[in-house]
Design a protein around this motif. Structure first.
Motif, PDB file in Angstrom:
ATOM      1  N   LYS A  46      27.957  91.901  91.226  1.00  0.00           N
ATOM      2  CA  LYS A  46      26.792  91.990  92.110  1.00  0.00           C
ATOM      3  C   LYS A  46      26.979  91.143  93.367  1.00  0.00           C
ATOM      4  N   MET A  47      27.592  89.972  93.228  1.00  0.00           N
ATOM      5  CA  MET A  47      27.811  89.130  94.404  1.00  0.00           C
ATOM      6  C   MET A  47      28.794  89.789  95.370  1.00  0.00           C
ATOM      7  N   LYS A  48      29.833  90.426  94.823  1.00  0.00           N
ATOM      8  CA  LYS A  48      30.770  91.138  95.691  1.00  0.00           C
ATOM      9  C   LYS A  48      30.098  92.319  96.372  1.00  0.00           C
ATOM     10  N   LEU A  49      29.237  93.009  95.622  1.00  0.00           N
ATOM     11  CA  LEU A  49      28.486  94.118  96.206  1.00  0.00           C
ATOM     12  C   LEU A  49      27.618  93.620  97.350  1.00  0.00           C
TER      13      LEU A  49
ATOM     14  N   VAL B 126      20.697  88.232  97.660  1.00  0.00           N
ATOM     15  CA  VAL B 126      20.021  88.556  98.923  1.00  0.00           C
ATOM     16  C   VAL B 126      20.505  87.631 100.041  1.00  0.00           C
ATOM     17  N   ARG B 127      20.603  86.343  99.725  1.00  0.00           N
ATOM     18  CA  ARG B 127      21.075  85.392 100.734  1.00  0.00           C
ATOM     19  C   ARG B 127      22.501  85.711 101.183  1.00  0.00           C
ATOM     20  N   GLU B 128      23.299  86.256 100.268  1.00  0.00           N
ATOM     21  CA  GLU B 128      24.662  86.639 100.631  1.00  0.00           C
ATOM     22  C   GLU B 128      24.642  87.761 101.677  1.00  0.00           C
TER      23      GLU B 128
ATOM     24  N   LYS C 118      27.631  91.387  79.834  1.00  0.00           N
ATOM     25  CA  LYS C 118      28.428  92.452  79.239  1.00  0.00           C
ATOM     26  C   LYS C 118      28.350  93.724  80.091  1.00  0.00           C
ATOM     27  N   THR C 119      27.120  94.037  80.508  1.00  0.00           N
ATOM     28  CA  THR C 119      26.925  95.213  81.371  1.00  0.00           C
ATOM     29  C   THR C 119      27.628  95.031  82.701  1.00  0.00           C
ATOM     30  N   GLU C 120      27.526  93.808  83.258  1.00  0.00           N
ATOM     31  CA  GLU C 120      28.146  93.501  84.548  1.00  0.00           C
ATOM     32  C   GLU C 120      29.653  93.695  84.470  1.00  0.00           C
ATOM     33  N   LYS C 121      30.258  93.271  83.352  1.00  0.00           N
ATOM     34  CA  LYS C 121      31.689  93.415  83.187  1.00  0.00           C
ATOM     35  C   LYS C 121      32.093  94.890  83.156  1.00  0.00           C
TER      36      LYS C 121
END
Length: 557
Positions: free
Chosen positions: A3-6, A124-126, A432-435
């Motif tokens: 998510k952070m990369k997205l 969001v801040r990213e 787990k879902t994120e992976k």
């Protein structure tokens, strides 16, 4: 990707789309290159579509409506490509100098759906970090332009403060939107005196640039956002919360008087009834006429310009002149409806209304806010929405409006977002879902090159025209301008260039090629009338000009 990369990629895409220009390689140095990066960015992100599906499964009914409406919006625009009657290629890429055709709205829709899957303030801040980085550049560049120190000599008929957006209205709007976003941080004590001082200086510079650009759009957005913040501030103090009611009524009264003022009536009429707004109202009326006559699929994505003369009222011709035309309604909602049909426009507006419906109660009761990001995001998003109702969906500005829309959807249409109250079991399940969702995607490897190929075609064609013009070889110019994808504006430009350089045969050849492929281009028929020596060609051109403009014969004498 995580998510952070997205979030990081979304911010980078937005920054590039706003920043990039190609003044030395393209006839259109602003919009084509921005479309190029937007579409490629969307192609890279589309491989993460499973995130939208995952969020859809766990989302609220309002989030379901948001996703379904956005997908239906794209589907309806796609179907319209084949039923509007407009030239397919002009609908796909959009008109020269705008490039807001089907592919642009497809890319923006992909972007808004993926942005809506972000779920905490850190992500969001990213995204916002990259907006602020590019804003710093736009501020300094704007100041350089104000001081007449721009390293590039733009062919610009307007105020020189255009940033990297090509027009002072667009740069002013961008400054106003960003200022609206950061206004609340001026009063966040936890930021400290130093950071709040930086925010104050930033807002001051942004406000100055909106004024110096002689465009009221950004200045007005800052004033409106400041007024909204003031009302929210009053409502957040229990002892004086009741004052929010008379202040709210005062705002409504001022808004009503302002609307009358723009129409030339009331106490503000003298100050607000400016020629630019009067012309916009004529554009809007022409758009309404177009919608009434082409209700279902519109006149074709980004094809309003071909129908403007045919759909305008005679009063418009009398007021602004026969030769004053536009290829945009100067209202994004009306633009969508006129170009791609009423239903597509209603879908777009319904999402805006849905977000407002969920956001306004939080705004009225600021004590219920569970996240400090809400007010800045709302003000930035609402500022874009206001601007979009009186202006063009310029890609460099619009990309952030759609990003804000995705962030607002994530914030107000999903009850669990941004609260940071996640149980240990839920956290493990999420990891787990994120992976699973972050696994390398073959789809990305396959799709991204396809999007690159589609996006590079008009950019390369435009650049090839510039290089052929520099060569001085008329045959190379003709070959370049008649290569795929065709564009009537580039063809008309070539026809004029041939004519001005005393090349009548190839000028006539170019003019006939243009009217053959774009029979609804008034300018193409007009050029044919000018460059031909054949009476039959001239009569044919004039008859088509009369077909495309019912007032041509009456007012061209």
């Amino acid at each position: 990707m995580s998510k952070m990369k997205l979030a990081r990629n979304i911010g980078i895409i937005g920054a590039f789309v706003t920043f990039v220009i190609s003044p030395n390689t393209n006839l259109d140095p602003i919009n084509l290159i921005k479309f190029f990066f937007l579409f490629i960015g969307a192609g890279y992100l589309i491989a993460d579509y499973k995130r939208v599906i995952s969020r859809f499964k766990t989302g609220t009914k309002t989030y379901h409506y948001f996703v379904i409406s956005t997908l239906a919006f794209v589907l309806f625009q796609f179907v319209g490509l084949f039923f509007s009657g407009a030239t397919l290629i002009s609908q796909i890429y959009g008109v020269f100098g705008r490039n807001t055709g089907f592919l642009t709205y497809l890319a923006l829709s992909i972007l808004v759906l993926l942005v809506s899957t972000l779920e905490n303030s850190q992500q969001v801040r990213e995204v916002i970090k990259y907006l602020l980085i590019i804003t710093c550049f736009e501020m300094f560049y704007g100041l350089f332009q104000f001081a007449n120190l721009d390293p590039y000599s733009w062919k610009n008929l307007y105020n020189r403060i255009i940033g990297t957006l090509g027009n002072p209205n667009f740069s002013s709007a961008f400054y106003g939107i960003v200022a609206s976003l950061i206004i609340p941080y001026l009063f966040v004590k936890s930021l400290g005196v130093r950071n709040r001082l930086i925010v104050l200086v930033g807002i001051g510079v942004l406000f100055f640039l909106t004024v110096a650009s002689h465009s009221w759009q950004g200045t007005g957005l800052i004033m409106i956002s400041s007024a909204i913040y003031f009302l929210t501030f009053i409502r957040s103090i229990p002892k004086i919360r009741i004052l929010g009611y008379p202040i709210g009524l005062l705002y409504l009264g001022i808004t009503a008087l302002a609307v009358r003022g723009f129409q030339g009536d009331g106490p503000f009429g003298t100050y607000l009834n400016k020629p630019t707004f009067t012309i916009r109202m004529d554009y809007w009326q022409t758009a309404i006429n177009t919608i009434q006559h082409h209700l279902l699929f519109g006149v074709g994505s980004d094809n309003f310009g071909d129908w403007f003369r045919l759909m305008r009222n005679e009063e418009t011709v009398k007021r602004i002149g026969l030769g004053v035309t536009t290829n945009s309604t100067h209202n994004v909602a009306l633009d969508i409806m006129a170009n791609t049909g009423l239903f597509a426009g209603v879908l777009y507006l319904s999402v805006v209304v849905l977000i407002l419906w969920k956001a306004l109660p939080r705004l009225w009761r600021p004590g219920t806010l569970d996240n400090a990001m809400f007010l800045p995001l709302f003000l930035g998003w609402f500022a874009y929405f206001i601007q979009s109702m009186v202006s063009i969906n310029q890609i460099g500005v619009g990309v952030w409006g759609w990003i804000f829309q995705g962030l607002m959807a994530s914030l107000v249409l999903n009850d669990t977002n941004f609260t940071h109250k996640i149980s240990e079991v839920t956290e493990k399940k999420k990891k787990k879902t994120e992976k699973a969702l972050s696994a390398p995607s073959l789809l990305r490897i396959v799709v991204t090159p396809v999007f690159i190929l589609i996006a590079v075609l008009p950019l390369y064609s435009d650049a090839k025209l510039i290089s052929s013009l520099k060569s001085g070889d008329e045959n190379k110019v003709y070959a370049a301008v008649t290569a795929f994808p065709l564009d009537p504006a580039r063809l008309n430009y070539a026809t004029q260039t041939f004519s001005q350089n005393k090349l009548p045969e190839i000028s006539l050849k170019s003019a006939k090629f243009t009217v053959e492929h774009f029979p609804n281009s008034f300018d193409a028929w007009d050029l044919l009338r000018q460059v031909t020596n054949n009476q039959a060609d001239r009569d044919l051109a004039i008859s088509n000009m009369k077909r495309l403009d019912p007032y041509f014969e009456k007012y061209s004498q």
